[in-house]
Design an enzyme around this catalytic site. Structure first.
Site, PDB file in Angstrom:
ATOM      1  N   CYS A  97       0.845  -1.201   0.000  1.00 22.19           N
ATOM      2  CA  CYS A  97       0.000   0.000   0.000  1.00 22.19           C
ATOM      3  C   CYS A  97       0.882   1.254   0.000  1.00 22.19           C
ATOM      4  O   CYS A  97       1.737   1.426   0.873  1.00 22.19           O
ATOM      5  CB  CYS A  97      -0.912  -0.010   1.221  1.00 22.19           C
ATOM      6  N   CYS A 114       0.658   3.308   3.246  1.00 23.05           N
ATOM      7  CA  CYS A 114       1.347   2.629   4.355  1.00 23.05           C
ATOM      8  C   CYS A 114       2.857   2.820   4.223  1.00 23.05           C
ATOM      9  O   CYS A 114       3.563   3.000   5.219  1.00 23.05           O
ATOM     10  CB  CYS A 114       0.984   1.144   4.405  1.00 23.05           C
ATOM     11  N   ASP A 126      -0.435  16.714  -1.237  1.00 20.19           N
ATOM     12  CA  ASP A 126      -0.695  15.891  -2.422  1.00 20.19           C
ATOM     13  C   ASP A 126       0.360  16.210  -3.488  1.00 20.19           C
ATOM     14  O   ASP A 126       0.694  17.363  -3.736  1.00 20.19           O
ATOM     15  CB  ASP A 126      -2.106  16.169  -2.962  1.00 20.19           C
ATOM     16  N   HIS A 163      -4.406   0.900   8.497  1.00 22.92           N
ATOM     17  CA  HIS A 163      -4.798   0.673   7.102  1.00 22.92           C
ATOM     18  C   HIS A 163      -6.287   0.341   7.032  1.00 22.92           C
ATOM     19  O   HIS A 163      -6.712  -0.720   7.471  1.00 22.92           O
ATOM     20  CB  HIS A 163      -3.974  -0.455   6.467  1.00 22.92           C
ATOM     21  N   GLY A 168     -13.398   7.358  -8.592  1.00 23.29           N
ATOM     22  CA  GLY A 168     -12.027   7.493  -9.084  1.00 23.29           C
ATOM     23  C   GLY A 168     -10.978   7.251  -8.011  1.00 23.29           C
ATOM     24  O   GLY A 168      -9.821   7.630  -8.189  1.00 23.29           O
ATOM     25  N   HIS A 217      -8.364   8.192   2.724  1.00 23.92           N
ATOM     26  CA  HIS A 217      -7.724   9.507   2.813  1.00 23.92           C
ATOM     27  C   HIS A 217      -8.743  10.607   2.606  1.00 23.92           C
ATOM     28  O   HIS A 217      -9.637  10.502   1.782  1.00 23.92           O
ATOM     29  CB  HIS A 217      -6.566   9.645   1.822  1.00 23.92           C
ATOM     30  N   HIS A 235      -9.141  14.355   1.264  1.00 24.73           N
ATOM     31  CA  HIS A 235      -8.522  15.440   0.505  1.00 24.73           C
ATOM     32  C   HIS A 235      -8.971  16.743   1.167  1.00 24.73           C
ATOM     33  O   HIS A 235     -10.178  17.000   1.264  1.00 24.73           O
ATOM     34  CB  HIS A 235      -9.013  15.460  -0.942  1.00 24.73           C
TER      35      HIS A 235
HETATM   36  P1  AMP Z   1      -7.666   9.264  -4.836  1.00 25.69           P
HETATM   37  O1  AMP Z   1      -7.868   9.440  -6.309  1.00 25.69           O
HETATM   38  O2  AMP Z   1      -8.801   9.823  -4.035  1.00 25.69           O
HETATM   39  O3  AMP Z   1      -7.322   7.842  -4.462  1.00 25.69           O
HETATM   40  O4  AMP Z   1      -6.436  10.184  -4.463  1.00 25.69           O
HETATM   41  C1  AMP Z   1      -5.122   9.746  -4.412  1.00 25.69           C
HETATM   42  C2  AMP Z   1      -4.284  10.988  -4.320  1.00 25.69           C
HETATM   43  O5  AMP Z   1      -2.979  10.630  -3.917  1.00 25.69           O
HETATM   44  C3  AMP Z   1      -4.146  11.758  -5.646  1.00 25.69           C
HETATM   45  O6  AMP Z   1      -4.625  13.094  -5.469  1.00 25.69           O
HETATM   46  C4  AMP Z   1      -2.646  11.715  -5.917  1.00 25.69           C
HETATM   47  O7  AMP Z   1      -2.156  12.919  -6.497  1.00 25.69           O
HETATM   48  C5  AMP Z   1      -2.060  11.489  -4.535  1.00 25.69           C
HETATM   49  N1  AMP Z   1      -0.762  10.850  -4.498  1.00 25.69           N
HETATM   50  C6  AMP Z   1      -0.366   9.732  -5.158  1.00 25.69           C
HETATM   51  N2  AMP Z   1       0.905   9.409  -4.837  1.00 25.69           N
HETATM   52  C7  AMP Z   1       1.316  10.340  -3.931  1.00 25.69           C
HETATM   53  C8  AMP Z   1       2.533  10.576  -3.222  1.00 25.69           C
HETATM   54  N3  AMP Z   1       3.593   9.760  -3.351  1.00 25.69           N
HETATM   55  N4  AMP Z   1       2.609  11.642  -2.393  1.00 25.69           N
HETATM   56  C9  AMP Z   1       1.557  12.472  -2.250  1.00 25.69           C
HETATM   57  N5  AMP Z   1       0.373  12.307  -2.886  1.00 25.69           N
HETATM   58  C10 AMP Z   1       0.253  11.261  -3.722  1.00 25.69           C
HETATM   59 ZN    ZN Z   2      -2.360   1.353   3.689  1.00 27.85          ZN
END
Ligand code: AMP
Ligand code: ZN
Length: 115
Positions: free
Chosen positions: A5, A8, A31, A47, A94, A101, A103
């Site tokens: 993950c 994680c 982000d 998790h 999406g 998480h 946002h």
């Molecule tokens: P979701 O589409 O709701 O699953 O959002 C996942 C979010 O994680 C997206 O906005 C990505 O830009 C962000 N994301 C993916 N990898 C990383 C990372 N390594 N560090 C920070 N944000 C990330």
């Molecule tokens: Zn996790």
């Protein structure tokens, strides 16, 4: 903790992140692909794959996450101007990372359209 993950791995420090807030239960970081001038992700250290997987015993943790959102808003200076909280859950939303998480979007006047 899930070995494969992404979030994680961020919690464990195996992948770097721009940390905004951390305590024993939660972690917040910026982000990597911001959708607003301020775009912070807040995750539980436990998790939980998605909002759909939240159990009754997670109630305190979920409540705490909302308190931490306001702590971050205060810390980062957008408590007065406001923010938008988004949780993607499942395929149609999406959701890409299967670790719950929030946002937190701020720093701009947002429109009323979600899609
Ligand atoms: P979701 O589409 O709701 O699953 O959002 C996942 C979010 O994680 C997206 O906005 C990505 O830009 C962000 N994301 C993916 N990898 C990383 C990372 N390594 N560090 C920070 N944000 C990330
Ligand atoms: Zn996790």
């Amino acid at each position: 903790m899930e070995n494969d993950c992404l979030f994680c791995k961020i919690i464990k420090g195996e992948i770097p992140s721009s940390k905004v807030y951390e305590d024993d239960d939660v972690l917040a970081f910026r982000d990597i692909n911001p959708a607003a001038p301020i775009h912070i992700l807040l995750i539980p250290k436990k998790h939980i794959a998605s909002l759909a997987e939240v159990k009754k015993e997670d109630g305190e943790l979920i409540a705490k996450m909302h308190q931490v959102v306001n702590k971050i808003a205060d810390q980062e200076g957008f408590k007065k101007s406001g923010y938008r909280l988004i949780v993607n859950c499942g395929k149609d939303s999406g959701q890409e990372v299967m670790h719950l998480h929030f946002h937190i979007l701020a720093g701009v006047k947002m429109g009323d359209k979600i899609v």
